[in-house]
Scaffold this active site. Structure first.
Site, PDB file in Angstrom:
ATOM      1  N   ARG A  62      59.796 -22.756  18.861  1.00  0.00           N
ATOM      2  CA  ARG A  62      59.797 -22.603  20.321  1.00  0.00           C
ATOM      3  C   ARG A  62      59.342 -21.202  20.750  1.00  0.00           C
ATOM      4  NH1 ARG A  62      65.517 -23.816  22.344  1.00  0.00           N
ATOM      5  NH2 ARG A  62      65.152 -25.553  20.913  1.00  0.00           N
ATOM      6  N   GLY A 114      54.133 -28.072  15.520  1.00  0.00           N
ATOM      7  CA  GLY A 114      54.839 -27.636  14.321  1.00  0.00           C
ATOM      8  C   GLY A 114      55.341 -26.206  14.361  1.00  0.00           C
ATOM      9  N   ASP A 129      58.273 -34.623  15.003  1.00  0.00           N
ATOM     10  CA  ASP A 129      57.503 -34.678  16.247  1.00  0.00           C
ATOM     11  C   ASP A 129      56.023 -34.935  15.944  1.00  0.00           C
ATOM     12  OD1 ASP A 129      56.892 -33.712  19.106  1.00  0.00           O
ATOM     13  OD2 ASP A 129      55.881 -32.193  17.911  1.00  0.00           O
ATOM     14  N   SER A 188      61.954 -28.446  14.695  1.00  0.00           N
ATOM     15  CA  SER A 188      62.681 -28.603  15.959  1.00  0.00           C
ATOM     16  C   SER A 188      64.190 -28.414  15.809  1.00  0.00           C
ATOM     17  CB  SER A 188      62.417 -29.993  16.538  1.00  0.00           C
ATOM     18  OG  SER A 188      63.191 -30.169  17.706  1.00  0.00           O
ATOM     19  N   ASP A 230      57.465 -34.977   8.713  1.00  0.00           N
ATOM     20  CA  ASP A 230      57.599 -34.195   9.925  1.00  0.00           C
ATOM     21  C   ASP A 230      58.161 -35.150  10.994  1.00  0.00           C
ATOM     22  OD1 ASP A 230      56.914 -32.077  11.886  1.00  0.00           O
ATOM     23  OD2 ASP A 230      55.446 -33.568  12.550  1.00  0.00           O
TER      24      ASP A 230
HETATM   25  P1  B16 Z   1      62.283 -27.279  19.580  1.00  0.00           P
HETATM   26  P2  B16 Z   1      58.004 -30.789  14.246  1.00  0.00           P
HETATM   27  C1  B16 Z   1      58.105 -29.013  16.257  1.00  0.00           C
HETATM   28  O1  B16 Z   1      58.556 -30.215  15.670  1.00  0.00           O
HETATM   29  C2  B16 Z   1      57.113 -29.316  17.366  1.00  0.00           C
HETATM   30  O2  B16 Z   1      55.928 -29.889  16.820  1.00  0.00           O
HETATM   31  C3  B16 Z   1      56.741 -28.051  18.099  1.00  0.00           C
HETATM   32  O3  B16 Z   1      55.859 -28.344  19.167  1.00  0.00           O
HETATM   33  C4  B16 Z   1      58.035 -27.406  18.642  1.00  0.00           C
HETATM   34  O4  B16 Z   1      57.749 -26.177  19.300  1.00  0.00           O
HETATM   35  C5  B16 Z   1      59.002 -27.152  17.481  1.00  0.00           C
HETATM   36  O5  B16 Z   1      59.273 -28.383  16.804  1.00  0.00           O
HETATM   37  C6  B16 Z   1      60.322 -26.579  17.950  1.00  0.00           C
HETATM   38  O6  B16 Z   1      60.956 -27.547  18.734  1.00  0.00           O
HETATM   39  O7  B16 Z   1      61.904 -26.492  20.781  1.00  0.00           O
HETATM   40  O8  B16 Z   1      62.780 -28.677  19.895  1.00  0.00           O
HETATM   41  O9  B16 Z   1      63.242 -26.535  18.674  1.00  0.00           O
HETATM   42  O10 B16 Z   1      56.585 -31.207  14.496  1.00  0.00           O
HETATM   43  O11 B16 Z   1      58.132 -29.675  13.225  1.00  0.00           O
HETATM   44  O12 B16 Z   1      58.922 -31.959  13.979  1.00  0.00           O
HETATM   45 MG    MG Z   2      54.791 -32.453  14.133  1.00  0.00          MG
END
Ligand code: B16
Ligand code: MG
Length: 219
Positions: free
Chosen positions: A50, A47, A12, A117, A10
């Protein structure tokens, strides 16, 4: 002989500390709208995509929002978040990550990113890890966000490995569920260590050896 031949990280909260930037951006948006939001609420957003994150935040709103308003809010949150990403440097890489990547590279273990993300590519570039992973599957490639297994299934397929040969590393309950649903063992770190189904757990990547990760059933 190691059971695991590929590791899907993963992004973030596992590779880079952008989770704090997500929190700050959602917090700013919630404040503007007068919606209660705290770090406890934020844990549920790990995870999750948005738009799904926004829906969770709006559970505490005192009025309804139209689809158009929701799109405006999600766009605004992303603008705030993208602004904070301008401060991102290699110092935002989380503890133990560089050693783990180097260790796996020297053992010919394949490595991928599996992230929800849509900002994954610019984040990897900003921290200098754009060439570190053979495969990157992110929010721009998938239709269904974690806890759906799609992101990890796609990454495993692109690595050319069966699910049982891949280890998922996750900091989110939704991500642990996604990895398990893909048929992969999961190392839970950070906030996900409370997940009862995780195959193995470590507070962060300094607290586990490469051998423990490559033979998760034996640890
Ligand atoms: P974005 P990961 C996730 O990343 C984040 O944990 C989550 O908080 C966020 O809403 C999601 O990505 C979407 O991100 O707005 O940048 O498209 O933990 O799956 O790497
Ligand atoms: Mg994460």
């Amino acid at each position: 002989m190691n059971k695991i031949r590929g590791v899907i990280f993963d992004l973030d909260g596992v590779i880079v500390s952008t989770d704090e930037y997500h929190f700050q951006a959602w917090n700013k948006l919630a404040e503007t709208e007068g919606i209660p939001f705290d770090r406890g609420d934020n844990e549920r957003l790990r995870g999750v995509s948005r738009m799904e994150s926004l829906e969770i935040i709006l559970e505490k709103a005192t009025r309804g929002y139209s689809e158009e308003e929701k799109l405006v809010m999600a766009t605004r949150k992303n603008e705030i978040y993208r602004e904070s990403l301008k401060n991102l440097t290699p110092s935002d890489i989380l503890p133990g990550v560089m050693d783990v990547l180097e260790g796996f590279r020297s053992r010919d273990v394949k490595m991928a990113i599996g992230s929800s993300s849509k900002n994954a590519q610019p984040i990897l570039a900003a921290v200098g890890l754009d060439d570190a992973f053979e495969v990157v599957v992110d929010g721009t490639h998938i239709e269904r966000s974690k806890p759906d297994p799609q992101v990890f299934s796609m990454a495993g397929e692109q690595l050319g490995l069966s699910p049982g040969e891949c280890l998922v590393v996750e900091d989110a309950d939704a991500g642990v569920d996604a990895g398990l649903a893909a048929g992969m063992p999961v190392l839970a770190v950070g906030a996900a260590t409370g997940h009862s189904g995780a195959t193995i757990k470590a507070s962060d990547l300094t607290a586990i050896t490469l051998d423990e990760m490559l033979n998760p059933a034996c640890s």
